[in-house]
Structures are given as structure tokens and as C-alpha cells.
Scaffold this motif. Structure first.
Motif, PDB file in Angstrom:
ATOM      1  N   PRO A   1     -25.812  -4.458  44.159  1.00  0.00           N
ATOM      2  CA  PRO A   1     -27.179  -3.975  44.428  1.00  0.00           C
ATOM      3  C   PRO A   1     -27.948  -3.676  43.150  1.00  0.00           C
ATOM      4  O   PRO A   1     -29.149  -3.880  43.083  1.00  0.00           O
ATOM      5  CB  PRO A   1     -26.936  -2.707  45.253  1.00  0.00           C
ATOM      6  CG  PRO A   1     -25.607  -2.924  45.911  1.00  0.00           C
ATOM      7  CD  PRO A   1     -24.797  -3.704  44.920  1.00  0.00           C
ATOM      8  N   GLU A   2     -27.256  -3.216  42.103  1.00  0.00           N
ATOM      9  CA  GLU A   2     -27.931  -2.866  40.855  1.00  0.00           C
ATOM     10  C   GLU A   2     -27.817  -3.963  39.803  1.00  0.00           C
ATOM     11  O   GLU A   2     -27.963  -3.702  38.600  1.00  0.00           O
ATOM     12  CB  GLU A   2     -27.342  -1.563  40.295  1.00  0.00           C
ATOM     13  CG  GLU A   2     -25.903  -1.668  39.828  1.00  0.00           C
ATOM     14  CD  GLU A   2     -24.887  -1.422  40.928  1.00  0.00           C
ATOM     15  OE1 GLU A   2     -23.734  -1.107  40.607  1.00  0.00           O
ATOM     16  OE2 GLU A   2     -25.259  -1.548  42.116  1.00  0.00           O
ATOM     17  N   VAL A   3     -27.560  -5.206  40.233  1.00  0.00           N
ATOM     18  CA  VAL A   3     -27.362  -6.311  39.288  1.00  0.00           C
ATOM     19  C   VAL A   3     -28.554  -6.430  38.326  1.00  0.00           C
ATOM     20  O   VAL A   3     -29.705  -6.188  38.695  1.00  0.00           O
ATOM     21  CB  VAL A   3     -27.166  -7.643  40.047  1.00  0.00           C
ATOM     22  CG1 VAL A   3     -28.391  -8.010  40.850  1.00  0.00           C
ATOM     23  CG2 VAL A   3     -26.802  -8.777  39.092  1.00  0.00           C
ATOM     24  N   ALA A   4     -28.252  -6.783  37.061  1.00  0.00           N
ATOM     25  CA  ALA A   4     -29.284  -6.952  36.033  1.00  0.00           C
ATOM     26  C   ALA A   4     -29.155  -8.351  35.429  1.00  0.00           C
ATOM     27  O   ALA A   4     -28.055  -8.829  35.183  1.00  0.00           O
ATOM     28  CB  ALA A   4     -29.143  -5.898  34.940  1.00  0.00           C
ATOM     29  N   ILE A   5     -30.291  -9.013  35.194  1.00  0.00           N
ATOM     30  CA  ILE A   5     -30.329 -10.338  34.586  1.00  0.00           C
ATOM     31  C   ILE A   5     -31.292 -10.305  33.414  1.00  0.00           C
ATOM     32  O   ILE A   5     -32.436  -9.861  33.545  1.00  0.00           O
ATOM     33  CB  ILE A   5     -30.759 -11.421  35.599  1.00  0.00           C
ATOM     34  CG1 ILE A   5     -29.722 -11.548  36.720  1.00  0.00           C
ATOM     35  CG2 ILE A   5     -30.944 -12.773  34.904  1.00  0.00           C
ATOM     36  CD1 ILE A   5     -30.097 -12.559  37.780  1.00  0.00           C
ATOM     37  N   LEU A   6     -30.832 -10.778  32.259  1.00  0.00           N
ATOM     38  CA  LEU A   6     -31.658 -10.903  31.065  1.00  0.00           C
ATOM     39  C   LEU A   6     -31.681 -12.370  30.660  1.00  0.00           C
ATOM     40  O   LEU A   6     -30.638 -12.987  30.480  1.00  0.00           O
ATOM     41  CB  LEU A   6     -31.107 -10.055  29.915  1.00  0.00           C
ATOM     42  CG  LEU A   6     -30.887  -8.566  30.199  1.00  0.00           C
ATOM     43  CD1 LEU A   6     -30.339  -7.881  28.958  1.00  0.00           C
ATOM     44  CD2 LEU A   6     -32.180  -7.910  30.639  1.00  0.00           C
TER      45      LEU A   6
ATOM     46  N   LEU B   1     -25.921 -10.526  33.999  1.00  0.00           N
ATOM     47  CA  LEU B   1     -25.979 -11.883  33.471  1.00  0.00           C
ATOM     48  C   LEU B   1     -26.978 -11.928  32.323  1.00  0.00           C
ATOM     49  O   LEU B   1     -28.116 -11.481  32.461  1.00  0.00           O
ATOM     50  CB  LEU B   1     -26.425 -12.874  34.561  1.00  0.00           C
ATOM     51  CG  LEU B   1     -26.889 -14.268  34.083  1.00  0.00           C
ATOM     52  CD1 LEU B   1     -25.751 -15.018  33.397  1.00  0.00           C
ATOM     53  CD2 LEU B   1     -27.454 -15.072  35.249  1.00  0.00           C
ATOM     54  N   THR B   2     -26.530 -12.417  31.177  1.00  0.00           N
ATOM     55  CA  THR B   2     -27.415 -12.731  30.061  1.00  0.00           C
ATOM     56  C   THR B   2     -27.370 -14.244  29.861  1.00  0.00           C
ATOM     57  O   THR B   2     -26.290 -14.829  29.786  1.00  0.00           O
ATOM     58  CB  THR B   2     -26.989 -12.020  28.765  1.00  0.00           C
ATOM     59  OG1 THR B   2     -27.156 -10.620  28.917  1.00  0.00           O
ATOM     60  CG2 THR B   2     -27.843 -12.479  27.591  1.00  0.00           C
ATOM     61  N   LEU B   3     -28.537 -14.871  29.775  1.00  0.00           N
ATOM     62  CA  LEU B   3     -28.632 -16.322  29.631  1.00  0.00           C
ATOM     63  C   LEU B   3     -29.638 -16.612  28.526  1.00  0.00           C
ATOM     64  O   LEU B   3     -30.823 -16.301  28.654  1.00  0.00           O
ATOM     65  CB  LEU B   3     -29.100 -16.945  30.951  1.00  0.00           C
ATOM     66  CG  LEU B   3     -28.835 -18.426  31.195  1.00  0.00           C
ATOM     67  CD1 LEU B   3     -27.341 -18.713  31.195  1.00  0.00           C
ATOM     68  CD2 LEU B   3     -29.441 -18.860  32.523  1.00  0.00           C
ATOM     69  N   VAL B   4     -29.143 -17.164  27.409  1.00  0.00           N
ATOM     70  CA  VAL B   4     -30.025 -17.426  26.266  1.00  0.00           C
ATOM     71  C   VAL B   4     -29.805 -18.850  25.769  1.00  0.00           C
ATOM     72  O   VAL B   4     -28.715 -19.419  25.901  1.00  0.00           O
ATOM     73  CB  VAL B   4     -29.774 -16.431  25.109  1.00  0.00           C
ATOM     74  CG1 VAL B   4     -30.134 -15.032  25.514  1.00  0.00           C
ATOM     75  CG2 VAL B   4     -28.334 -16.506  24.637  1.00  0.00           C
ATOM     76  N   GLU B   5     -30.861 -19.421  25.175  1.00  0.00           N
ATOM     77  CA  GLU B   5     -30.780 -20.778  24.654  1.00  0.00           C
ATOM     78  C   GLU B   5     -30.109 -20.757  23.295  1.00  0.00           C
ATOM     79  O   GLU B   5     -30.425 -19.934  22.430  1.00  0.00           O
ATOM     80  CB  GLU B   5     -32.177 -21.385  24.535  1.00  0.00           C
ATOM     81  CG  GLU B   5     -32.169 -22.834  24.106  1.00  0.00           C
ATOM     82  CD  GLU B   5     -33.559 -23.455  24.126  1.00  0.00           C
ATOM     83  OE1 GLU B   5     -33.721 -24.568  23.604  1.00  0.00           O
ATOM     84  OE2 GLU B   5     -34.479 -22.803  24.660  1.00  0.00           O
ATOM     85  N   GLU B   6     -29.151 -21.684  23.101  1.00  0.00           N
ATOM     86  CA  GLU B   6     -28.494 -21.809  21.809  1.00  0.00           C
ATOM     87  C   GLU B   6     -29.487 -22.387  20.808  1.00  0.00           C
ATOM     88  O   GLU B   6     -30.257 -23.288  21.133  1.00  0.00           O
ATOM     89  CB  GLU B   6     -27.276 -22.743  21.906  1.00  0.00           C
ATOM     90  CG  GLU B   6     -26.138 -22.168  22.734  1.00  0.00           C
ATOM     91  CD  GLU B   6     -25.305 -21.169  21.947  1.00  0.00           C
ATOM     92  OE1 GLU B   6     -25.826 -20.598  20.976  1.00  0.00           O
ATOM     93  OE2 GLU B   6     -24.155 -20.960  22.324  1.00  0.00           O
TER      94      GLU B   6
END
Length: 408
Positions: free
Chosen positions: A29-34, A101-106
Motif C-alpha cells: 500500500p505504501e509502495v514508492a517509485i522513483l 522501485l528506482t528506475l534510472v537511465e544508464e
């Protein structure tokens, strides 16, 4: 989860198969995405964002690390629309749910830069692209050479390998001059030294962390003649590690201590309490919270929890330990408890203040809470003993009409 399967790939597969209800249940419920400049909190909006993302292809198996008995870290790469993205996942392995979840471009590698014809040009080019710097110290001549990218990045002349005591104060951070002098002395005596972590000023980028790995070369007689060093930028990895340690202790939705950390802190406070000190353990539960979720949706419920948690933290004293232990339930250790009447008056004031908390939308009912209390050491000397009694008192408050405080 199955083995080292990428949790992100499993979520994308659920979306592809149209199993949106199952996707919803695989998110905390408290999921965080960056992702880049985007920050998303809450199950509903996270599920919607994931559904809108283009397909991704996972590259290899993720690197896996357990952060605690319940939280697992996964790291790896995915290919998305011809871009390589690096992902970092925190997963609740007991509930099989995504926490973060953290999702960043290389960063792209510049392949068009012309290379010098010298033998060292390929190495120099690689170093420029990877933020690595080589150093070579001739011990007998007491001379130092560094890679060409050093001056463009640091803007100061290095002293002997690893010796930063001659740097201006604005550049010197860690380790101390005495520590570096000891490292230099050990190298001159032919002794191996461990890896050194340095924090240096890098112009507009501010302070960054680097790791210096040293290799000692000796002559045929076993005397030290040369030291080779590789300085690698590890700032992002270090900051990620600090953040992950923080995340392992923090409730993602409210920012309060999570269930595991608050229990640990309270147990430590109880063990270290001097003889004669009294404290109060309070369990707080928001009244009718399920009705808010049902009537206004989980996003509204999550926002209500965030605002209420912030208010609770502000109303208690800085030395009081406050944590969220699940759902709409909070636990607090009042370290300066006072008498029973003083504790009751203080908690009643907090309960009344919560009722004045402004909510959005305005149609939301006023926040009220039921509180149960147990006293240390009279009613227990461990967290479990106190929690069970305070929790029972809280349910008694619920049964007798809610919005009240009950002592065990």
C-alpha cells in the motif's frame, strides 16, 4: 518469487496478461517509485504508472541482497525502447510485494571521441568515461604521475599517492592527515594497506566519495619500488547504500520508523532504562479508516495516513519513539511519561488535536483515534509484554465507543 527472477519482469508479465487485480496485490500500500524527476507513492497510482510504461526486456539475472529478514534488494538492467535502464527494487519477500522501485537511465558512452595514438590513449579514454583515475608513485624517486583526466576533474595538484594532507582545507575531507601519513609509511616499509575511502571536493559537484585501491610492487630483493593506485568514483553507490539502510528502517508511506525498527529502538530503550524510570507504551489506531478507503479510494486513504502520521510525530516530544506498525496502527514510547493522570491528559490532548487536522477532500470525516496504554516497568519490562497489554487496552477503547484512551 521464483529464485532470482526479476520482480519487475514479473509485474510487467502480469500487465501483459491483463491480470491487473493480481498486479494490485503485488504492490505494498505504501509502495514508492522513483524514476528520473518523478516520485510516486501509493499502490493505486503506482499500479497505474506501471501499466502505462512501455515493455521492458530484462538483461540477465538480478543481483540479490537481503536487507533484513523480510526485505530483499534486487539490482540489474533492463532494455526499454532501445535505452538501458538500471533498476533497484526492494521487495517484501514474506508478502511477495514491491516496496520500492528506482528506475534510472544508464549514462551513454561517448563513442565518437577521437583517441590519441599513444599507447595509453585507450586507457585514458576509458578512465574519462568511467570516472576512474590512475596514480603511480615511484617510491625511490618520490615522484607521482596521474592520469590525464585528474586535473580536469579535481582542479588541484595531488601530493604523494593517497597523501592529501597538503591539500587545501576546502578539498580535504577524509581520511585525516595522520591516517594518510600512516598509509604512506606502511607503503614505504613494503607493507600492504587496505582500500581507502576518500571524500573530496569536486568543484560544482560538491563533495563526492572515491575509493582508492593500492598495489605495491617490489624489486628482486623484496624492497618496495612503486605503488600503483586506482581511484574510483563510488559516490552514487555509497549514497544508495546509505539510502537503503535508511529505507530498511523507514515506513515508505509515512516516513516514520517501520515495524521492525521501532520494535528494535523500543527494546533498546527499555534495556537501557535506569532503575526507577517509568515509561508508557501507547498503541494508536485510526477509527473507521476502512470506511475512508472504501468511500474515497486507497490514494485518499494513503494521503490521510501520511498527514495523520506527520501530525502524530509533531504532537509527541522529540525524544518519544514513534512508528507505524501496519495499516492504520501506530506505536509510541513516551520516554518521559509522568504520572498516570499526566499521561492521560497528554494523550487526550493529542487525540483532540488530531480531530482538528484538515483533510482533503473536505468531505472526509474528522480523524479520531483509539489509544491503549501500558506502563513500564509496572506492567511489563519487554516490548512484547507492554505491546500485548497496550494493544488489548486499545481494543477495549474501540469496544466502548472509539475516540478514547484506555489504560490496561
Amino acid at each position: 518469487m521464483k529464485g532470482n527472477a526479476c520482480f519487475l519482469e514479473e509485474l510487467m508479465q502480469l500487465i501483459k496478461m491483463g491480470k491487473l487485480t493480481e498486479l494490485h496485490h503485488r504492490l505494498r500500500p505504501e509502495v514508492a517509485i522513483l524514476s528520473g524527476d518523478l516520485e510516486i507513492y501509493g499502490r493505486e497510482v503506482a499500479a497505474r504508472w506501471l501499466r502505462e510504461q512501455p515493455p521492458v526486456t530484462v538483461r540477465g539475472n538480478p543481483r540479490v541482497q537481503m536487507l533484513s529478514g523480510q526485505l530483499m534488494l534486487q539490482q540489474g538492467q533492463v532494455l526499454c525502447e532501445e535505452k538501458t535502464l538500471r533498476y533497484l527494487l526492494v521487495i517484501d519477500v514474506l508478502l511477495d510485494q514491491l516496496v520500492h522501485l528506482t528506475l534510472v537511465e544508464e549514462p551513454a558512452v561517448n563513442k565518437n571521441r577521437s583517441l590519441e595514438k599513444s599507447r595509453s590513449a585507450p586507457l585514458e579514454q576509458l578512465l574519462m568515461q568511467t570516472r576512474k583515475f590512475w596514480l603511480e608513485w615511484d617510491i625511490r624517486q618520490d615522484t607521482l604521475q596521474v592520469s590525464e583526466n585528474w586535473f580536469a576533474h579535481f582542479h588541484f595538484q595531488p601530493s604523494l599517492v593517497g597523501q592529501v594532507q597538503d591539500l587545501p582545507d576546502s578539498h580535504r575531507r577524509s581520511p585525516s592527515a595522520a591516517q594518510i601519513a600512516e598509509i604512506r609509511s606502511q607503503l614505504q616499509r613494503g607493507n600492504l594497506v587496505p582500500t581507502v575511502d576518500l571524500s573530496l571536493e569536486c568543484g560544482k559537484e560538491g563533495i563526492r566519495w572515491y575509493r582508492l585501491e593500492l598495489t605495491l610492487e617490489k624489486d628482486a630483493q623484496g624492497e618496495p619500488v612503486r605503488v600503483l593506485g586506482l581511484l574510483s568514483d563510488m559516490d552514487q553507490q555509497r549514497r544508495e547504500l546509505q539510502w537503503l539502510r535508511h529505507l530498511a528502517h523507514q515506513d515508505c508511506l509515512t516516513g516514520l520508523y517501520n515495524r521492525f525498527k521501532i520494535q528494535q529502538l523500543i527494546e533498546e530503550a527499555l534495556r537501557q532504562a535506569p532503575v526507577g524510570k517509568s515509561m508508557t507504551l501507547a498503541v494508536m489506531d485510526i477509527d473507521n479508516f476502512k470506511q475512508i478507503n472504501d468511500a474515497y479510494g486507497h490514494d485518499c486513504g494513503d494521503e490521510t495516513l501520511r498527514r495523520t502520521a506527520a501530525e502524530i510525530r509533531a504532537l509527541f516530544a522529540p525524544e518519544d519513539l514513534v512508528g507505524r506498525i501496519g495499516g492504520d496502527e501506530f506505536v509510541v514510547l513516551l520516554q518521559e511519561a509522568g504520572t498516570r493522570d499526566q499521561v492521560g491528559a497528554r494523550l487526550d490532548h493529542i487525540r483532540q488535536q488530531l480531530q482538528h487536522l484538515r483533510q482533503a477532500p473536505a468531505a472526509l470525516p474528522k480523524i479520531s483515534c483509539s489509544i491503549g496504554c501500558a506502563f513500564f516497568p509496572a506492567q511489563g519490562t519487554t516490548y512484547r509484554q507492554l505491546f500485548l497489554k497496550a494493544d488489548a487496552a486499545m481494543y477495549q477503547a474501540k469496544r466502548q465507543g472509539k475516540n478514547s484512551c484506555v489504560f490496561y
